[in-house]
Write an enzyme that holds these catalytic residues in place. Structure first.
Site, PDB file in Angstrom:
ATOM      1  N   GLY A  97       0.848  -1.184   0.000  1.00  0.00           N
ATOM      2  CA  GLY A  97       0.000   0.000   0.000  1.00  0.00           C
ATOM      3  C   GLY A  97       0.884   1.235   0.000  1.00  0.00           C
ATOM      4  O   GLY A  97       1.902   1.282   0.706  1.00  0.00           O
ATOM      5  N   GLY A  99       0.661   4.237   1.210  1.00  0.00           N
ATOM      6  CA  GLY A  99       0.870   4.924   2.483  1.00  0.00           C
ATOM      7  C   GLY A  99       1.830   4.182   3.389  1.00  0.00           C
ATOM      8  O   GLY A  99       2.778   4.755   3.934  1.00  0.00           O
ATOM      9  N   LYS A 280       8.448  12.103 -11.409  1.00  0.00           N
ATOM     10  CA  LYS A 280       9.309  10.925 -11.398  1.00  0.00           C
ATOM     11  C   LYS A 280       9.305  10.310 -12.793  1.00  0.00           C
ATOM     12  O   LYS A 280       8.245  10.009 -13.334  1.00  0.00           O
ATOM     13  CB  LYS A 280       8.805   9.924 -10.353  1.00  0.00           C
ATOM     14  CG  LYS A 280       8.928  10.437  -8.920  1.00  0.00           C
ATOM     15  CD  LYS A 280       8.067   9.678  -7.945  1.00  0.00           C
ATOM     16  CE  LYS A 280       6.609  10.025  -8.114  1.00  0.00           C
ATOM     17  NZ  LYS A 280       5.770   9.737  -6.926  1.00  0.00           N
ATOM     18  N   LYS A 284      14.737   7.716 -16.500  1.00  0.00           N
ATOM     19  CA  LYS A 284      15.204   9.042 -16.945  1.00  0.00           C
ATOM     20  C   LYS A 284      15.399  10.010 -15.781  1.00  0.00           C
ATOM     21  O   LYS A 284      15.672  11.188 -15.996  1.00  0.00           O
ATOM     22  CB  LYS A 284      14.220   9.612 -17.967  1.00  0.00           C
ATOM     23  CG  LYS A 284      14.200   8.841 -19.288  1.00  0.00           C
ATOM     24  CD  LYS A 284      13.203   9.423 -20.269  1.00  0.00           C
ATOM     25  CE  LYS A 284      11.780   9.034 -19.897  1.00  0.00           C
ATOM     26  NZ  LYS A 284      10.789   9.478 -20.910  1.00  0.00           N
ATOM     27  N   GLY A 285      15.236   9.524 -14.548  1.00  0.00           N
ATOM     28  CA  GLY A 285      15.510  10.364 -13.388  1.00  0.00           C
ATOM     29  C   GLY A 285      14.283  11.092 -12.884  1.00  0.00           C
ATOM     30  O   GLY A 285      13.175  10.541 -12.871  1.00  0.00           O
ATOM     31  N   ASP A 314       7.493   5.155  -4.377  1.00  0.00           N
ATOM     32  CA  ASP A 314       7.165   5.486  -2.989  1.00  0.00           C
ATOM     33  C   ASP A 314       8.427   5.819  -2.198  1.00  0.00           C
ATOM     34  O   ASP A 314       8.438   6.735  -1.373  1.00  0.00           O
ATOM     35  CB  ASP A 314       6.429   4.322  -2.324  1.00  0.00           C
ATOM     36  CG  ASP A 314       5.043   4.106  -2.920  1.00  0.00           C
ATOM     37  OD1 ASP A 314       4.443   5.086  -3.386  1.00  0.00           O
ATOM     38  OD2 ASP A 314       4.572   2.956  -2.915  1.00  0.00           O
ATOM     39  N   CYS A 344      16.513   0.747  -3.519  1.00  0.00           N
ATOM     40  CA  CYS A 344      15.227   0.046  -3.478  1.00  0.00           C
ATOM     41  C   CYS A 344      15.092  -0.970  -4.605  1.00  0.00           C
ATOM     42  O   CYS A 344      14.634  -2.100  -4.380  1.00  0.00           O
ATOM     43  CB  CYS A 344      14.086   1.065  -3.547  1.00  0.00           C
ATOM     44  SG  CYS A 344      12.444   0.335  -3.755  1.00  0.00           S
TER      45      CYS A 344
END
Length: 367
Positions: A97, A99, A280, A284-285, A314, A344
């Site tokens: 999720g 959040g 985002k 490509k940054g 996220d 990540c």
């Protein structure tokens, strides 16, 4: 690490104690017995600034208001036909999720982070509470509702690379009180920054954003979640809107294939009242557009091997928020977020892939 310096500490923050082992339903309803209790609240540890030799200092917390899901992954050869049963190669249930992902990112970056959200009194709710606590998130404002299941998603991963997803909103979309409890609004007022997404009702986000604005607390809205226009009433209380290029295109009904097209679409967001737009762009940054200023571009920090991009957006948004509330320049915030996102994508899953602060700082030392 170059320009990552220790700046003056933000205003002190107050810690609020609330153990939300409650249902939002009237006492006359039959509420099933709860399978778990959130862990007791605890004082968050102070955070470290970017500089490795900086002294510890307290800061106003990051407050994430949003969704929590149990993501049920099944790996299958193909989708079943009508009336057919197929076997999955593997199956796994993980906390997720938008959040919850963003809250865990803040917690793992050693920043005091509260999560304001809802789960059901079921096994999936227990899974999420444990994942949040394991990430260092403060659960004083996690509520348990008795008449809705914890939100969950069934993710069907096919061998040809196609994914099909079924989402059950559950407690994320149901049973929110018409007016949020005073304790929840109080923690918003005392936040250093508030982070929202679009996997809970717009009415809740509007209430939170309005409360934050009245207290002078900046609000970032991650545009991910429901595929629907953002209410103008919400946009007027947002300080930074953070879509990816696809979401930006949907929100503005404009093409976003090139940088020029993205800039034009962002211009439409400015006309809608949002002064800062953080876009985002995946491989490509990213680009931060501030109305009236030159855009700030940030390239990705390349990962040796990309394992899973789930949760990268996220991670980026939450890491940017942490850097911003710590008083860093916008350029530093983008670089810190890029480093966190790079780490990540090197780990499978969303919450399991969130990096800790030491890993981010070590990566920044070499870039």
């Amino acid at each position: 690490m170059g320009g990552f310096s220790t700046l003056s500490a933000p205003k002190p923050w107050r810690h609020h104690h609330k153990l939300s082992t409650i249902s939002n339903q009237p006492a006359t309803k039959n509420v099933p017995s709860l399978l778990f209790n959130p862990p007791p609240s605890r004082k968050p540890k102070p955070f470290y600034c970017f500089a490795l030799d900086s002294s510890k200092t307290e800061a106003p917390p990051l407050v994430v208001v949003g969704s929590a899901n149990a993501d049920i992954y099944v790996e299958i050869e193909r989708l079943p036909k009508e009336g057919e049963t197929v076997s999955a190669k593997t199956g796994q249930t993980l906390a997720g999720g938008k959040g919850a992902n963003q809250a865990v990112c803040g917690g793992k970056l050693d920043y005091p982070t509260y999560f304001v959200g809802q789960v059901g009194g079921d096994a999936h709710g227990k899974l999420i509470a444990e994942a949040l606590e394991g990430g260092g998130v403060l659960l004083d404002h996690l509520s348990i509702v008795g008449d809705a299941p914890t939100g969950h998603a069934v993710v069907m991963l096919q061998t040809d690379g196609q994914n099909s997803i079924i989402i059950v909103g559950g407690a994320n979309m149901a049973s929110w009180p018409e007016t949020l409890p005073p304790e929840d609004l109080e923690v918003v007022k005392n936040a250093g920054i508030v982070l929202l997404q679009r996997e809970i009702p717009d009415s809740v986000n509007i209430q939170v954003a309005k409360t934050a604005r009245s207290a002078g607390v900046p609000v970032i809205l991650d545009a991910g979640g429901v595929d629907a226009p953002i209410p103008p009433e919400l946009l007027k209380f947002i300080d930074i809107l953070s879509p990816n290029e696809t979401e930006l295109g949907r929100l503005t009904n404009m093409p976003t294939e090139s940088f020029e097209q993205i800039s034009e679409a962002v211009g439409k967001c400015h006309k809608m009242g949002v002064k800062q737009v953080l876009v985002k762009l995946g491989a490509k940054g990213s680009v931060l557009f501030v109305e009236g200023e030159e855009p700030i571009r940030q390239a990705i920090i390349s990962a040796p091997k990309v394992i899973d991009t789930t949760g990268a957006g996220d991670t980026f948004t939450a890491a940017f928020a942490v850097a911003l509330v710590e008083g860093k320049s916008k350029k530093e915030c983008l670089k810190f977020a890029a480093a966190a996102a790079s780490l990540c994508v090197q780990v499978k899953g969303a919450i399991p892939s969130m990096p800790d602060r030491k890993a981010v700082l070590n990566l920044l030392q070499t870039h």
